[in-house]
Design a protein around this motif. Structure first.
Motif, PDB file in Angstrom:
ATOM      1  N   LEU A 199      42.168  44.418  41.178  1.00  0.00           N
ATOM      2  CA  LEU A 199      42.108  43.148  40.123  1.00  0.00           C
ATOM      3  C   LEU A 199      42.695  42.322  41.864  1.00  0.00           C
ATOM      4  CD1 LEU A 199      43.540  43.680  37.100  1.00  0.00           C
ATOM      5  CD2 LEU A 199      41.162  42.319  37.502  1.00  0.00           C
ATOM      6  N   ILE A 200      43.348  42.837  42.870  1.00  0.00           N
ATOM      7  CA  ILE A 200      44.058  42.707  43.761  1.00  0.00           C
ATOM      8  C   ILE A 200      42.792  41.435  44.290  1.00  0.00           C
ATOM      9  CG2 ILE A 200      45.965  42.389  45.005  1.00  0.00           C
ATOM     10  CD1 ILE A 200      47.015  44.460  43.433  1.00  0.00           C
ATOM     11  N   PRO A 201      42.886  40.338  44.784  1.00  0.00           N
ATOM     12  CA  PRO A 201      42.171  39.496  45.740  1.00  0.00           C
ATOM     13  C   PRO A 201      42.736  40.267  47.235  1.00  0.00           C
ATOM     14  CG  PRO A 201      42.689  38.186  44.065  1.00  0.00           C
ATOM     15  CD  PRO A 201      43.601  39.591  44.326  1.00  0.00           C
ATOM     16  N   ARG A 202      41.682  40.565  48.252  1.00  0.00           N
ATOM     17  CA  ARG A 202      41.512  41.192  49.806  1.00  0.00           C
ATOM     18  C   ARG A 202      42.991  39.832  49.820  1.00  0.00           C
ATOM     19  NH1 ARG A 202      40.981  40.311  54.331  1.00  0.00           N
ATOM     20  NH2 ARG A 202      39.479  38.857  53.800  1.00  0.00           N
ATOM     21  N   GLN A 203      43.250  38.812  50.162  1.00  0.00           N
ATOM     22  CA  GLN A 203      43.400  37.805  50.940  1.00  0.00           C
ATOM     23  C   GLN A 203      44.980  38.069  50.478  1.00  0.00           C
ATOM     24  OE1 GLN A 203      40.206  37.689  49.309  1.00  0.00           O
ATOM     25  NE2 GLN A 203      39.561  36.131  50.936  1.00  0.00           N
ATOM     26  N   VAL A 204      45.027  38.184  49.187  1.00  0.00           N
ATOM     27  CA  VAL A 204      47.015  38.086  49.067  1.00  0.00           C
ATOM     28  C   VAL A 204      47.800  39.701  48.610  1.00  0.00           C
ATOM     29  CG1 VAL A 204      46.457  36.271  47.964  1.00  0.00           C
ATOM     30  CG2 VAL A 204      46.534  37.558  46.295  1.00  0.00           C
ATOM     31  N   ARG A 205      46.623  40.638  49.501  1.00  0.00           N
ATOM     32  CA  ARG A 205      47.168  41.826  48.876  1.00  0.00           C
ATOM     33  C   ARG A 205      48.671  42.235  49.195  1.00  0.00           C
ATOM     34  NH1 ARG A 205      44.437  42.219  53.064  1.00  0.00           N
ATOM     35  NH2 ARG A 205      44.752  43.700  54.894  1.00  0.00           N
ATOM     36  N   VAL A 260      35.642  45.422  51.790  1.00  0.00           N
ATOM     37  CA  VAL A 260      35.445  44.619  52.674  1.00  0.00           C
ATOM     38  C   VAL A 260      35.112  43.312  52.284  1.00  0.00           C
ATOM     39  CG1 VAL A 260      33.237  44.597  54.079  1.00  0.00           C
ATOM     40  CG2 VAL A 260      33.929  46.409  53.577  1.00  0.00           C
ATOM     41  N   SER A 261      35.349  42.214  52.846  1.00  0.00           N
ATOM     42  CA  SER A 261      35.190  41.075  52.066  1.00  0.00           C
ATOM     43  C   SER A 261      33.336  40.860  52.170  1.00  0.00           C
ATOM     44  CB  SER A 261      35.736  40.033  52.405  1.00  0.00           C
ATOM     45  OG  SER A 261      35.389  39.549  53.998  1.00  0.00           O
ATOM     46  N   VAL A 262      32.995  40.729  51.746  1.00  0.00           N
ATOM     47  CA  VAL A 262      31.639  39.836  51.103  1.00  0.00           C
ATOM     48  C   VAL A 262      31.345  38.586  51.639  1.00  0.00           C
ATOM     49  CG1 VAL A 262      29.625  40.265  50.287  1.00  0.00           C
ATOM     50  CG2 VAL A 262      31.047  42.333  50.035  1.00  0.00           C
ATOM     51  N   PRO A 263      31.014  38.368  52.034  1.00  0.00           N
ATOM     52  CA  PRO A 263      30.783  36.489  52.323  1.00  0.00           C
ATOM     53  C   PRO A 263      30.019  35.968  51.181  1.00  0.00           C
ATOM     54  CG  PRO A 263      30.041  37.313  54.696  1.00  0.00           C
ATOM     55  CD  PRO A 263      29.686  39.138  53.637  1.00  0.00           C
ATOM     56  N   ARG A 312      31.318  36.084  48.154  1.00  0.00           N
ATOM     57  CA  ARG A 312      32.353  36.426  47.107  1.00  0.00           C
ATOM     58  C   ARG A 312      33.910  36.358  47.053  1.00  0.00           C
ATOM     59  NH1 ARG A 312      30.588  41.674  45.668  1.00  0.00           N
ATOM     60  NH2 ARG A 312      32.292  41.359  44.005  1.00  0.00           N
ATOM     61  N   GLU A 313      34.255  35.263  48.076  1.00  0.00           N
ATOM     62  CA  GLU A 313      35.372  34.994  48.440  1.00  0.00           C
ATOM     63  C   GLU A 313      35.884  34.731  46.800  1.00  0.00           C
ATOM     64  OE1 GLU A 313      37.405  34.635  51.688  1.00  0.00           O
ATOM     65  OE2 GLU A 313      36.047  36.307  51.871  1.00  0.00           O
ATOM     66  N   PRO A 314      36.933  35.224  46.806  1.00  0.00           N
ATOM     67  CA  PRO A 314      37.571  34.433  45.191  1.00  0.00           C
ATOM     68  C   PRO A 314      38.313  32.969  45.751  1.00  0.00           C
ATOM     69  CG  PRO A 314      39.009  36.516  46.085  1.00  0.00           C
ATOM     70  CD  PRO A 314      37.492  35.945  47.082  1.00  0.00           C
ATOM     71  N   GLY A 315      38.188  32.295  45.023  1.00  0.00           N
ATOM     72  CA  GLY A 315      38.813  31.114  44.786  1.00  0.00           C
ATOM     73  C   GLY A 315      40.416  30.856  45.050  1.00  0.00           C
ATOM     74  N   SER A 316      40.676  29.783  45.307  1.00  0.00           N
ATOM     75  CA  SER A 316      42.644  29.785  45.398  1.00  0.00           C
ATOM     76  C   SER A 316      43.234  29.774  44.346  1.00  0.00           C
ATOM     77  CB  SER A 316      42.446  28.833  45.906  1.00  0.00           C
ATOM     78  OG  SER A 316      41.722  27.508  46.975  1.00  0.00           O
ATOM     79  N   ILE A 317      42.285  29.529  43.185  1.00  0.00           N
ATOM     80  CA  ILE A 317      42.961  29.532  42.081  1.00  0.00           C
ATOM     81  C   ILE A 317      43.093  31.034  41.689  1.00  0.00           C
ATOM     82  CG2 ILE A 317      42.360  29.061  39.368  1.00  0.00           C
ATOM     83  CD1 ILE A 317      42.363  26.650  40.347  1.00  0.00           C
ATOM     84  N   ARG A 318      42.410  32.151  41.741  1.00  0.00           N
ATOM     85  CA  ARG A 318      42.421  33.143  41.317  1.00  0.00           C
ATOM     86  C   ARG A 318      43.666  33.580  42.502  1.00  0.00           C
ATOM     87  NH1 ARG A 318      39.459  38.019  42.290  1.00  0.00           N
ATOM     88  NH2 ARG A 318      41.153  39.600  41.514  1.00  0.00           N
ATOM     89  N   LEU A 319      43.593  33.933  43.120  1.00  0.00           N
ATOM     90  CA  LEU A 319      44.715  34.164  44.850  1.00  0.00           C
ATOM     91  C   LEU A 319      45.879  33.534  43.910  1.00  0.00           C
ATOM     92  CD1 LEU A 319      43.217  33.554  47.986  1.00  0.00           C
ATOM     93  CD2 LEU A 319      43.175  35.242  46.643  1.00  0.00           C
ATOM     94  N   VAL A 320      45.859  31.982  43.902  1.00  0.00           N
ATOM     95  CA  VAL A 320      47.579  31.753  42.848  1.00  0.00           C
ATOM     96  C   VAL A 320      47.838  32.412  41.820  1.00  0.00           C
ATOM     97  CG1 VAL A 320      48.736  29.794  42.016  1.00  0.00           C
ATOM     98  CG2 VAL A 320      47.724  29.794  44.642  1.00  0.00           C
ATOM     99  N   ALA A 321      46.906  32.664  41.152  1.00  0.00           N
ATOM    100  CA  ALA A 321      47.118  32.752  39.688  1.00  0.00           C
ATOM    101  C   ALA A 321      47.391  34.769  39.751  1.00  0.00           C
ATOM    102  CB  ALA A 321      45.528  32.897  38.585  1.00  0.00           C
TER     103      ALA A 321
END
Lengths: 339, 219, 227
Positions: B69-75, C8-11, C13-22
């Motif tokens: 569930l944790i996105p890589r960018q903010v892990r 591994v990050s797959v181009p 399929r990058e999560p959007g910033s909403i998801r990161l902030v959430a």
């Protein structure tokens, strides 16, 4: 079958040799220590010999056991372990428990020398590493000074010498203060004549100034060390303390007192001059000596401790590689940039 | 091999490696700050070991549980929040239960947050492994860390105060090695323990040939 | 080993910033809830610990005291301190014995030691105008040297009947005046720090004390009537 005598001998530099080897140097320095040891025995009795034996045994045993040189014991032949043990013993207080003295010898060689890779590799003077360890581990025992005695008391052993390992020495030992302690805490200066003749309390080898000066001159004449080191240290201590003294003669000690008291003479002659831990080039040597002198004055006058020679030399030891780097003489005919 | 078919020997390996083969202190030389700062007595060392174990195990389980569930960018930020939460809970609990130990450890409890061992396990292991493997790894690492802390704390207390867990060992006349309870004693003792550990390791790997112990002084 | 999952990050399929902030917001909120809960549970225990320790300290420095009442200084007079942990400002403790009669004052002082802040509690007897005891609440002084300020029983006992005028001084060659304390060998700075802290606390509190005999009584409902 014998080789015919060659007509032309091809050899690499150096071509001029002094014929002085490491064991030879060590032997001469040990010989130059003998008068200091005799003075220590005169003033502090058999205890002095016992402490010296314990530190030397500790140093030699560690070198024998841990030195990577094979076969075992070869590393001892250059005499450097014995020298380290003797110098360490001479800068310890006379009534020290023998197990502490032995431990000091072990730390001096193990931590001060072998951990860095053996003879010639050490950053710090091994004897001072042993002394600094003991000072940090047993601050009370290392600052308990017994008064100097006369020749009639030579055979009396100081109480506390035979404390069992890991145990305290008996507390009832008669203790006194060193001239520097008296100066720092009571502002009373010991007469310089007493300092030079050894009529004062202190470490085994440091009390009798005259003997140290004579031995120092002998070693300088034999070129066993770089004469610039002790000269730079003593001159800078005299200069710095003279400046302070001129401004405040009441509260600060005179330059003569500063020179004669504590471990300054012994440290300047026997410890700062260690060829491994002092700079090589003359310019670096002057920087080193003046640095030691300035630190000694700083610590003695404004530090929390009465004596600072040990830490001054150790700090400048640490600076030695840097000093060597900046003081490397330029090659002949080279420009400014090429160092 | 899938997640469900992990055999017990793998679990055992992951558990045991932290205690000896990949010991966080003796081999990885991680977490030196608490290692040197609070090991002046066996009790302090053990308390720090337990607090670290609590944080490490708790955050490893959570990170492993939510690793998808944790996105890589903010892990890293997420791991730090999780770790810091456990650390603060440990801080409160210690202060309530053992106030004297808490006072001795002082700021070093809060500093568990920046113990690289903990973040390192999340990044390198828990975030990539299923929960039971991550748990085995965390427990092993925690025991290895606590064991190392205890070794250092016990030796320093024995030499520096002549006691173990506050119980006097040598009687009244013991002369304490003051340096051992001071910071330099931590460095010295850690050096000796690493030296000993490396010497043992080297003996094991190079058994046939003769090895001189002093050549490993560099530790 | 196929069960090692590499992130591994797959181009594409990058999560959007909403998801990161959430993710961060949810994590932080959960963390906040956990912390608030832990704080609520442990706070009363922690405060009780502090209070117990402080009381034990007051009882050691004020001979005969078994009960405590806490005051603070506000608007030029002594008032009951609502907050007992001293967070509201400097506090003064009054010690009373089992019969509720006044036994002495106790005050907390703080200052720099050799390593770190030292916090000292000391008792004061207003009829004899003397310090009646000293107790170190907090100290990180050097083990073996500076920690003698609380481990050396003889030195601690030298504060048991100490005159405060002229101010207490540290001497090296044996105390012979009623206001003198010996310096601890090897820990002169620590011993001087303790004395300085006590002198400063005295300078702050002694002028504010009521005249002897006019001390406030131990009220029945005072905060510290049971040890």
């Amino acid at each position: 079958m014998t080789q015919p005598e060659p007509h032309l001998l091809l050899r690499a530099a150096p071509f001029l040799r002094r014929g002085l080897t490491t064991p030879g140097l060590m032997t001469e320095v040990i010989l130059a220590l003998v008068p200091v040891i005799l003075a220590a025995v005169y003033f502090f009795g058999v205890s002095a010999l016992l402490v010296l034996t314990a530190t030397t045994l500790g140093a030699v045993a560690t070198e024998w056991l841990l030195s990577p040189v094979r076969p075992r014991g070869v590393a001892l032949r250059d005499g450097s372990a014995i020298l380290t043990g003797l110098i360490l013993g001479l800068c310890l207080p006379p009534g020290l428990a023998l197990w502490m003295a032995f431990l000091g010898g072990v730390v001096a060689i193990g931590l001060g020398k072998l951990a860095f890779g053996g003879l010639g590799q050490n950053l710090f003077n091994p004897a001072l590493v042993g002394r600094a360890f003991l000072q940090a581990a047993f601050p009370t025992a290392l600052t308990t000074w017994v008064p100097e005695g006369t020749i009639t008391e030579v055979l009396s052993v100081r109480s506390g010498t035979f404390a069992a390992p890991f145990m305290q020495s008996s507390v009832d030992a008669v203790s006194t203060a060193t001239p520097l302690g008296v100066m720092k805490f009571e502002n009373v200066a010991t007469p310089v004549a007493d300092l030079l003749l050894g009529n004062s309390a202190g470490s085994l080898g440091e009390t009798c100034g005259v003997v140290i000066i004579v031995c120092g001159v002998f070693m300088a004449w034999r070129r066993l060390f770089d004469w610039r080191i002790p000269v730079a240290i003593l001159a800078s201590v005299a200069a710095f303390s003279a400046v302070v003294w001129v401004f405040d003669p009441q509260a600060s000690p005179s330059p003569a007192f500063m020179l004669g008291s504590g471990g300054l003479l012994f440290g300047a002659v026997y410890m700062a001059t260690d060829p491994v831990t002092s700079p090589i080039a003359p310019r670096g040597v002057w920087i080193f000596g003046i640095g030691v002198g300035a630190l000694v004055v700083l610590i003695r006058l404004w530090g929390g401790l009465p004596e600072g020679v040990m830490y001054a030399i150790l700090l400048m030891n640490a600076a030695t590689p840097l000093i060597d780097r900046i003081s490397q003489p330029r090659g002949f005919g080279r420009g400014r940039a090429a160092a | 091999m899938t997640d469900h078919a992990v055999d017990s020997s793998r679990l055992y390996d992951e558990f045991v490696k932290g205690i000896w083969k990949e010991n966080p202190v003796f081999v990885q030389v991680l977490g030196m700050c608490p290692m040197l700062a609070v090991t002046n007595s066996a009790v302090n060392a053990l308390a720090m070991g337990l607090a670290t174990a609590f944080v490490l195990i708790g955050s490893s389980v959570l990170v492993s549980l939510f690793r998808r569930l944790i996105p890589r960018q903010v892990r890293i930020s997420t791991y730090i929040i999780i770790i810091a939460t456990f650390v603060t809970v440990a801080d409160f609990t210690l202060e309530a239960v053992v106030p004297t130990v808490h006072r001795e450890l002082g700021a070093f409890i809060s500093l568990i947050v920046v113990n690289c061992l903990i973040l390192g396990r999340q990044e390198a292991f828990a975030s990539r492994n299923p929960i039971h493997v991550a748990l085995a790894d965390a427990v092993g690492m925690a025991i290895g860390f606590a064991f190392a802390l205890f070794c250092l704390g016990a030796t320093r207390e024995i030499l520096g105060s002549g006691s173990l867990f506050g119980v006097s060992l040598f009687g009244e006349n013991f002369e304490p090695w003051v340096i051992m309870v001071l910071p330099p004693g931590g460095f010295l003792m850690l050096g000796f323990i690493l030296l000993f550990f490396n010497w043992v390791q080297q003996r094991r790997t190079l058994r046939p040939s003769r090895v001189s112990p002093a050549t490993r002084e560099a530790a | 080993m196929t069960d090692v999952e590499l992130t591994v990050s797959v181009p594409g399929r990058e999560p959007g910033s909403i998801r990161l902030v959430a993710t961060l917001v949810v994590t932080a909120m959960l963390s906040g809830i956990v912390l608030a809960g832990a704080f609520q549970v442990t706070k009363p225990v922690i405060e009780a610990n502090r209070m117990r320790e402080l009381r034990a300290g007051v009882f050691t420095v004020v001979p005969g005291a078994t009960r405590v009442r806490t005051f603070t200084w506000r608007d030029g007079r002594l008032v009951d301190a609502e907050d007992d942990d001293g967070a509201s400002g400097p506090v003064l403790y009054a010690g009373y014995d089992d019969d509720s009669s006044f036994r002495g004052w106790a005050m907390v002082g703080e200052g720099a030691g050799f390593q770190d802040t030292i916090r000292v509690l000391h008792g004061f007897d207003p009829t004899q105008w003397r310090v009646t005891g000293m107790h170190i609440l907090l100290s990180r002084e050097t083990p073996g040297l500076g920690d003698k300020i609380f481990k050396d029983a003889d030195w601690v006992a030298s504060f048991d009947a100490l005159a405060v005028e002229p101010p207490i001084t540290v001497v090296r060659d044996g105390r012979d005046e009623a206001h003198e304390v010996d310096a601890i060998t090897g820990a002169t700075i620590s011993s001087q720090a303790v004395v300085k802290i006590i002198n400063e606390a005295n300078a702050a509190w002694l002028p504010r004390l009521p005249p002897p005999g006019a001390e406030p009584a131990l009220e029945r409902d005072a905060s510290g009537d049971t040890p």
